[in-house]
Design a protein around this motif. Structure first.
Motif, mmCIF file in Angstrom:
data_model
loop_
_atom_site.group_PDB
_atom_site.id
_atom_site.type_symbol
_atom_site.label_atom_id
_atom_site.label_comp_id
_atom_site.label_asym_id
_atom_site.label_seq_id
_atom_site.Cartn_x
_atom_site.Cartn_y
_atom_site.Cartn_z
ATOM 1 N N ALA A 150 -16.917 -38.883 -20.646
ATOM 2 C CA ALA A 150 -16.263 -38.246 -21.779
ATOM 3 C C ALA A 150 -15.628 -36.929 -21.369
ATOM 4 O O ALA A 150 -16.100 -36.237 -20.459
ATOM 5 C CB ALA A 150 -17.270 -38.001 -22.902
ATOM 6 N N VAL A 151 -14.538 -36.594 -22.057
ATOM 7 C CA VAL A 151 -13.919 -35.278 -21.949
ATOM 8 C C VAL A 151 -14.082 -34.603 -23.299
ATOM 9 O O VAL A 151 -13.678 -35.145 -24.336
ATOM 10 C CB VAL A 151 -12.438 -35.378 -21.554
ATOM 11 C CG1 VAL A 151 -11.813 -33.981 -21.526
ATOM 12 C CG2 VAL A 151 -12.293 -36.060 -20.201
ATOM 13 N N LEU A 152 -14.697 -33.412 -23.287
ATOM 14 C CA LEU A 152 -15.080 -32.707 -24.502
ATOM 15 C C LEU A 152 -14.305 -31.403 -24.607
ATOM 16 O O LEU A 152 -14.185 -30.658 -23.646
ATOM 17 C CB LEU A 152 -16.588 -32.420 -24.475
ATOM 18 C CG LEU A 152 -17.224 -31.816 -25.727
ATOM 19 C CD1 LEU A 152 -17.519 -32.915 -26.728
ATOM 20 C CD2 LEU A 152 -18.519 -31.097 -25.363
ATOM 21 N N ARG A 153 -13.785 -31.142 -25.789
ATOM 22 C CA ARG A 153 -13.170 -29.845 -26.072
ATOM 23 C C ARG A 153 -14.200 -28.993 -26.792
ATOM 24 O O ARG A 153 -14.614 -29.294 -27.909
ATOM 25 C CB ARG A 153 -11.937 -30.011 -26.944
ATOM 26 C CG ARG A 153 -11.315 -28.714 -27.406
ATOM 27 C CD ARG A 153 -10.539 -28.011 -26.290
ATOM 28 N NE ARG A 153 -9.306 -28.732 -25.973
ATOM 29 C CZ ARG A 153 -8.432 -28.336 -25.052
ATOM 30 N NH1 ARG A 153 -8.674 -27.213 -24.358
ATOM 31 N NH2 ARG A 153 -7.346 -29.040 -24.811
ATOM 32 N N ALA A 154 -14.707 -27.930 -26.132
ATOM 33 C CA ALA A 154 -15.765 -27.096 -26.701
ATOM 34 C C ALA A 154 -15.276 -26.398 -27.962
ATOM 35 O O ALA A 154 -14.224 -25.761 -27.967
ATOM 36 C CB ALA A 154 -16.239 -26.079 -25.680
ATOM 37 N N VAL A 155 -16.049 -26.524 -29.039
ATOM 38 C CA VAL A 155 -15.709 -25.912 -30.326
ATOM 39 C C VAL A 155 -16.746 -24.856 -30.724
ATOM 40 O O VAL A 155 -16.403 -23.776 -31.179
ATOM 41 C CB VAL A 155 -15.586 -26.993 -31.423
ATOM 42 C CG1 VAL A 155 -15.337 -26.346 -32.779
ATOM 43 C CG2 VAL A 155 -14.490 -27.986 -31.073
ATOM 44 N N PHE A 156 -18.042 -25.183 -30.565
ATOM 45 C CA PHE A 156 -19.114 -24.254 -30.896
ATOM 46 C C PHE A 156 -19.981 -24.036 -29.662
ATOM 47 O O PHE A 156 -20.344 -24.994 -28.973
ATOM 48 C CB PHE A 156 -19.990 -24.781 -32.035
ATOM 49 C CG PHE A 156 -19.246 -25.011 -33.320
ATOM 50 C CD1 PHE A 156 -18.670 -23.951 -33.997
ATOM 51 C CD2 PHE A 156 -19.130 -26.282 -33.847
ATOM 52 C CE1 PHE A 156 -17.989 -24.156 -35.180
ATOM 53 C CE2 PHE A 156 -18.448 -26.500 -35.026
ATOM 54 C CZ PHE A 156 -17.871 -25.429 -35.696
ATOM 55 N N THR A 157 -20.316 -22.803 -29.380
ATOM 56 C CA THR A 157 -21.176 -22.464 -28.259
ATOM 57 C C THR A 157 -22.300 -21.552 -28.734
ATOM 58 O O THR A 157 -22.261 -20.996 -29.831
ATOM 59 C CB THR A 157 -20.378 -21.760 -27.150
ATOM 60 O OG1 THR A 157 -19.794 -20.567 -27.687
ATOM 61 C CG2 THR A 157 -19.284 -22.666 -26.590
ATOM 62 N N GLY A 158 -23.309 -21.395 -27.869
ATOM 63 C CA GLY A 158 -24.391 -20.470 -28.163
ATOM 64 C C GLY A 158 -25.142 -20.814 -29.433
ATOM 65 O O GLY A 158 -25.410 -21.985 -29.727
#
Length: 830
Positions: free
Chosen positions: A179-187
């Motif tokens: 999968a290729v994921l576009r990070a939206v929420f971190t931490g």
């Protein structure tokens, strides 16, 4: 990237707990039980009893050590939570793939995740084929969840709602595909971060038993201190001098110190820990033994608790003239268990159970499962020729097979019937291919239908019996699961939860009702399906606010907040995550609901045993303290010398600790005997204690005055009062324990024997400042002790009563703010 990191911060999903050693010391020093031990030990030292004083001071060491151990386990819990998270991530930056620390992932990064790896952040899947994720530790979903890349433009609006199937979540793992994921929420903005933040900030409330014991000890200490001061002053004013006044006060203080109550609490809780361990329940906090006995509601996790938590082939439904072995052979040829798909693993295990399967001589082509195709086909060369084997969605496979409309309708009806029971249904077909005419494509029509393979997560053995036992005990059971509603209903019907039509709500429906009704739950609620961790936490708090004592079972990270908030958190020891085991107060070593039922029975019996022990202590301590103060205040010589108090303590301690250790019995789970009292004693219990104490005080005072006579025979009067008190002690022990154990019988006999020997043997009597009694004296003492026991008789035949507990609503957990134009859908699964 630097600007985004400055704006959103580092991807620190877990932060080090702020609970420092300084806070640990402050909390330890503020513990009232610690100061009680200090004051009591100092008093013993002042009174010239160094052994007792230094022993109580030494008891402070394990208490402080327990606080330090809990502090260490808090940090270990955080480490357990971190094991679910990615340590590294592969991100696309400046046109190249770079391997970086997971904490360096920022919002907007493109992250590549391979099969078997965890997602480093919450984000949208933008590329990948045949993607399946394992989300049971976070959402409670027992089956692999398929993911689809998000194609095209986002939905309109500043806060677009994106379907769950497009999300990859931190703390979950990719099973198949790349999968290729576009990070939206971190931490902390990730769903995992929200859960762990809720868990680490939750505070445990003091149990009612702890509060009751501390309140009782405080009252007795205050009464003893007051009596000691008054007695010393009165004796001095009566002209007995300072020495007599100090001895009187010191003797009364030794007799009145209620050290037996905390000792009995610790002893009984330790006994409960041992008994629960024998029932395969490891207790991490001793007070949980009390709490589990007060449980009135259990929120059960379905996967792993009620079911085995592992997908298996439940049945095979082959076509006519097709053997089950042939059906499983075809299904296994179209499976790839090495990719980690639980469904393929279950089919392979069932096929191997039928007997050894010869491997295909050659696999010529594979057509993997995708969301668009909804089937998987393998073309293999076997000993008897070239074959194409297909398995997949029944609708797709049936459409590709040579079946009549009537047959196709009949099989579709069977599929619907199996799906209504919450089972996963796979259709299988095959086709012999012409080795020379096959051109390499996937056969799309003309397949021979073989039948259906039905898979399910089987119910654990004995669960139905345990559910029935809980129902008989009046315990409310609620199944809380992230699974599909029909799956939950089917399991509930199988185990007897809610009858044929169990009451069910979705997680979002529960949340809406709680907000509309101000936290009031609907009655007879059996199942909560499609539940998010925050909703499970809200359910627990709503139940507690309605007066329930709630136990929660769980095994995943998604269960951590509810396990923390529950009165009793019960983690699964075999398949549970480390984080769940760390925050839970009880860990089941066998993951069996039957162990919970046994633990509840032991907890209820422990509560009854401890309450009986405390009732005995009050029945003895109140007359002891009152007579020790009343007779000197009336101007008579001292009733008790320090050696008399030691004799009585040698009777009281073993009686309170050993005589009431009854084992759990089936009667402990009767609904009429639910020991869930917020107050330790009911009004009837207090009335019985008070009346018995008044009668015993009257018997002792009258016997003392009558025996004293005109000759002021103090030794004879003391012996009379001591015998009456010891006879009453044996009677209290016999009535309260029912003489059901060998120890109770032995202690009662030893109590009476001690009075007979120490009073009637002249040498021992002189040593104790007593004189032997006559037959009439013994008759009076025995009759008086028996009279003091009479008020207890009615209480022995009344059941335990359940008073109305005062609800305490825990403070709400603040919702984190969203910081971008994306949000998760409220319905977690499609």
């Amino acid at each position: 990237m630097a600007a985004r990191r400055q704006r959103y911060g580092r991807n620190n999903i877990l932060e080090a707990p702020s609970y420092t050693w300084a806070e640990l010391c402050r909390n330890t020093v503020s513990d009232p039980m610690l100061w009680f031990l200090v004051c009591t030990s100092v008093l013993y030292l002042v009174l010239g009893q160094p052994v007792e004083g230094w022993t109580l001071l030494a008891a402070i060491v394990p208490l402080a050590g327990m606080d330090a151990w809990l502090h260490h386990r808090t940090r270990a819990s955080m480490e357990g939570l971190s094991h679910q998270l990615a340590e590294h991530a592969v991100v696309l930056r400046e046109g190249t793939l770079q391997r970086v620390e997971a904490t360096d992932v920022v919002v907007g990064d493109l992250v590549e995740v391979a099969a078997g790896e965890p997602f480093p952040a919450d984000g949208l899947v933008v590329a990948g084929e045949g993607l399946q994720t394992e989300e049971s530790s976070l959402t409670g979903e027992s089956q692999p969840v398929r993911k689809r890349p998000l194609r095209g433009e986002l939905p309109p609006g500043n806060d677009p709602l994106v379907e769950w199937t497009h999300w990859g979540l931190a703390g979950t793992r990719l099973l198949t595909g790349r999968a290729v994921l576009r990070a939206v929420f971190t931490g902390e903005e990730t769903l995992y971060g929200r859960i762990t933040r809720t868990a680490t900030r939750h505070q445990r409330a003091r149990t009612p038993l702890q509060a009751a014991v501390q309140g009782l000890v405080a009252i007795l200490l205050a009464a003893a201190a007051s009596f000691c001061g008054v007695l010393a002053f009165v004796r001095w004013r009566q002209g007995y001098g300072w020495l007599d006044a100090m001895v009187s006060a010191a003797t009364l203080a030794v007799a009145a110190l209620p050290e037996e109550f905390p000792v009995a609490l610790t002893f009984f809780l330790g006994s409960g820990v041992y008994r629960l361990a024998r029932r395969r329940a490891l207790v991490k906090r001793a007070v949980s033994v009390e709490n589990i006995g007060r449980v009135t509601c259990i929120c059960m996790d379905k996967t792993g608790t009620l079911t085995e938590g592992q997908l298996r082939v439940a049945s095979c439904l082959p076509m006519a003239q097709v053997s089950p072995a042939r059906l499983l052979h075809a299904a296994s040829r179209a499976s790839r268990p090495e990719n980690g798909d639980p469904l393929d693993g279950a089919i392979a295990a069932a096929a191997s159970a039928q007997g050894p399967t010869a491997p295909p001589s050659e696999v010529l082509a594979l057509f993997p499962f995708t969301e668009e195709r909804r089937r998987e086909t393998a073309v293999v060369r076997e000993d008897d020729g070239l074959w194409a084997f297909t398995k997949g969605s029944p609708e797709v496979v049936l459409a590709a097979c040579t079946l009549s409309p009537e047959e196709r309708a009949e099989w579709r009806h069977e599929v619907e019937a199996q799906a209504a029971q919450g089972r996963k249904v796979i259709a299988c077909a095959e086709q012999r291919l012409d080795a020379h005419g096959w051109l390499g494509g996937e056969p799309l029509r003309g397949l021979r239908f073989l039948g259906l393979v039905v898979c399910a997560d089987p119910v654990r053995p004995g669960v139905a019996e345990s559910i029935a036992a809980c129902h008989r005990a009046g315990i409310h059971l609620v199944m809380v699961t992230g699974d599909h509603p029909e799956t939950a209903r089917a399991v509930a019907r199988e185990i007897g939860l809610g009858g044929e039509a169990p009451s069910l709500l979705l997680g979002e429906e529960l949340e809406a009702r709680l907000s509309q009704t101000g936290g009031v739950l609907p009655r007879n609620l059996d199942i909560i399906a499609r539940t998010l961790p925050a909703q499970k936490l809200e359910l627990v708090r709503a139940l507690q606010a309605s007066g329930e004592v709630v136990a929660v079972t769980g095994d995943g990270v998604n269960d951590v907040p509810a396990l923390q908030a529950a009165d009793v958190g019960i983690a699964m020891g075999e398949r549970g995550t480390r984080s769940a085991r760390e925050v839970a107060s009880i860990v089941l070593l066998d993951d069996n609901l039957h162990s919970i039922v046994g633990a509840i029975a032991e907890g209820r019996q422990l509560f009854h045993n401890l309450r009986t022990s405390f009732q005995y202590l009050l029945l003895i301590h109140i007359p002891l303290v009152v007579t020790a103060a009343l007779i000197p205040l009336a101007g008579y010589p001292l009733l008790y010398m320090p050696i008399h108090v030691i004799w009585l303590e040698l009777i009281i301690h073993p009686t309170a600790l050993l005589a009431f250790q009854d084992a759990a019995s089936p009667e402990a789970l009767r609904p009429s005997e639910r020991p869930v009292q917020v107050r330790f004693f009911s009004r009837g219990d207090w009335a019985a204690v008070c009346v018995s104490s008044v009668v015993l005080v009257g018997v002792m005072v009258l016997g003392y005055e009558w025996s004293l006579g005109g000759h002021r025979n103090v030794e004879h009067a003391r012996a009379m009062a001591m015998v009456a008190l010891t006879v009453a002690s044996a009677g209290f022990c016999a009535l309260l324990s029912g003489l059901r154990t060998r120890l109770a019988k032995l202690i009662c006999a030893a109590t009476l024997a001690s009075a007979l020997v120490l009073v009637q043997v002249p040498a021992l009597a002189r040593l104790l400042h007593l004189s032997p009694l006559h037959v009439m004296d013994w008759g009076w003492a025995i009759a008086g002790g028996a009279m003091a026991c009479l008020p207890l008789l009615p209480r022995l035949f009344l059941p335990w009563q359940r008073p109305r507990p005062t609800p305490q609503v825990p403070p709400g957990t603040p919702r984190p703010s969203r910081r971008s134009g994306f949000k998760w859908p409220r319905q977690t699964h499609g």
